[in-house]
Design a protein around this motif. Structure first.
Motif, PDB file in Angstrom:
ATOM      1  N   ILE A   1      -5.775   6.236  -7.469  1.00 19.32           N
ATOM      2  CA  ILE A   1      -5.738   7.551  -8.121  1.00 19.32           C
ATOM      3  C   ILE A   1      -7.043   8.293  -7.872  1.00 19.32           C
ATOM      4  N   SER A   2      -8.178   7.606  -8.028  1.00 15.39           N
ATOM      5  CA  SER A   2      -9.485   8.234  -7.845  1.00 15.39           C
ATOM      6  C   SER A   2      -9.688   8.706  -6.417  1.00 15.39           C
ATOM      7  N   ARG A   3      -9.135   7.970  -5.443  1.00 13.32           N
ATOM      8  CA  ARG A   3      -9.259   8.378  -4.039  1.00 13.32           C
ATOM      9  C   ARG A   3      -8.634   9.738  -3.775  1.00 13.32           C
ATOM     10  N   LYS A   4      -7.699  10.143  -4.644  1.00 10.01           N
ATOM     11  CA  LYS A   4      -7.037  11.439  -4.482  1.00 10.01           C
ATOM     12  C   LYS A   4      -7.626  12.475  -5.434  1.00 10.01           C
ATOM     13  N   ASN A   5      -8.893  12.219  -5.810  1.00 10.72           N
ATOM     14  CA  ASN A   5      -9.693  13.190  -6.570  1.00 10.72           C
ATOM     15  C   ASN A   5      -9.173  13.469  -7.975  1.00 10.72           C
TER      16      ASN A   5
ATOM     17  N   ARG B   1       2.716   6.053  -3.005  1.00 10.82           N
ATOM     18  CA  ARG B   1       3.798   6.953  -3.421  1.00 10.82           C
ATOM     19  C   ARG B   1       3.809   7.101  -4.942  1.00 10.82           C
ATOM     20  N   MET B   2       3.615   5.995  -5.652  1.00 14.34           N
ATOM     21  CA  MET B   2       3.579   6.068  -7.115  1.00 14.34           C
ATOM     22  C   MET B   2       2.408   6.910  -7.593  1.00 14.34           C
ATOM     23  N   VAL B   3       1.277   6.753  -6.936  1.00 19.52           N
ATOM     24  CA  VAL B   3       0.097   7.537  -7.306  1.00 19.52           C
ATOM     25  C   VAL B   3       0.354   9.024  -7.123  1.00 19.52           C
TER      26      VAL B   3
ATOM     27  N   ARG C   1       0.812  -1.219   0.000  1.00 16.57           N
ATOM     28  CA  ARG C   1       0.000   0.000   0.000  1.00 16.57           C
ATOM     29  C   ARG C   1       0.841   1.263   0.000  1.00 16.57           C
ATOM     30  N   ASP C   2       1.883   1.303   0.790  1.00 17.71           N
ATOM     31  CA  ASP C   2       2.731   2.504   0.827  1.00 17.71           C
ATOM     32  C   ASP C   2       3.380   2.763  -0.530  1.00 17.71           C
ATOM     33  N   THR C   3       3.798   1.682  -1.195  1.00 18.23           N
ATOM     34  CA  THR C   3       4.442   1.818  -2.498  1.00 18.23           C
ATOM     35  C   THR C   3       3.479   2.357  -3.537  1.00 18.23           C
TER      36      THR C   3
END
Length: 242
Positions: A96-100, A37-39, A32-34
């Motif tokens: 990606i979508s979670r970060k709008n 960070r990529m996102v 999850r952390d990886t």
């Protein structure tokens, strides 16, 4: 005083991620952390106004069932690998979508309850609308790698470059893990890379990029900020050109 904003070197890119880069330090699966960070790096590039499509492999998921796949028919194993890429694509698009930032998954195999079918005009429309498009299930055919899918989709959508994100920060004259004197190429032509047998992509993907004069940029997605530096045209990674 007005701050000068750096202009991207590319307006439309195809980012090829291997499934293994999502594992972090885990043996398989998604760390999850990886992925977060990529996102963040993907979103930073999208915020520059760059139209971004992504092809991701499935090795990190398939690795968890590799023992059971031993001796399996190649076509069946490849279809299992395609399903693994769908899982990775869904995870990436959701993050990606979670970060709008809107993201869409388009699959080369029919799996309508999970992802849209790949339709080129629709993919182009999404890119023009500023959505991140994740192409899942490779080419939809066995015996073709996700490298080939990246080259094919990159050519289809008119990408200016295929960004091959790996754990190594470019193409070297020799294996840098074994040879401390190995040097990184800043730029190398397709023909020279073929003569030196550098193994940048599988032969089908490499030939397609070469024939379409579609450059490949190899860089390390592990290095913080590397993706943005590549998009801004800085000396990051290795450019393979026609």
């Amino acid at each position: 005083m007005t701050e000068t904003v750096a202009k991207p070197a590319y307006s439309r890119i195809l980012l090829k991620l291997s499934g293994e880069v999502l594992m972090g330090d885990d043996a398989f699966g998604i760390n999850r952390d990886t992925i977060d960070r990529m996102v963040d790096e993907i979103i930073a590039v999208s915020a520059l106004g760059v139209e971004l499509a992504i092809v991701i492999g499935g090795g990190n998921i398939f690795r968890g069932v590799a023992g059971g796949a031993a001796g399996m028919d190649r076509a069946t194993a490849d279809y299992m690998g395609m399903l693994a890429t769908v899982m990775n694509s869904l995870a990436l698009a959701e993050a990606i979508s979670r970060k709008n930032v809107p993201a869409r998954v388009m699959s080369a195999i029919s799996i309508d309850q999970v992802a849209e079918p790949y339709v080129r005009p629709k993919a182009l429309q999404y890119l023009e609308e500023g959505k991140v498009v994740v192409f899942a299930a490779g080419t939809g055919n066995p015996f073709f790698t996700t490298d080939t899918a990246a080259a094919l989709r990159g050519a289809e959508i008119g990408a200016q470059v295929v960004l091959k994100a790996t754990k190594v920060d470019g193409v070297y004259s020799a294996d840098p893990m074994k040879d401390p004197t190995a040097t990184r190429y800043s730029r190398i032509s397709f023909d020279e890379a073929m003569v030196k047998n550098l193994g940048i992509m599988d032969a089908t993907a490499f030939a397609l990029c070469r024939d379409q004069k579609l450059p490949i940029k190899v860089f390390s997605i592990i290095k913080p900020g590397a993706l943005q530096r590549v998009v801004l045209g800085e000396d990051e990674g290795t450019l393979v050109y026609a």
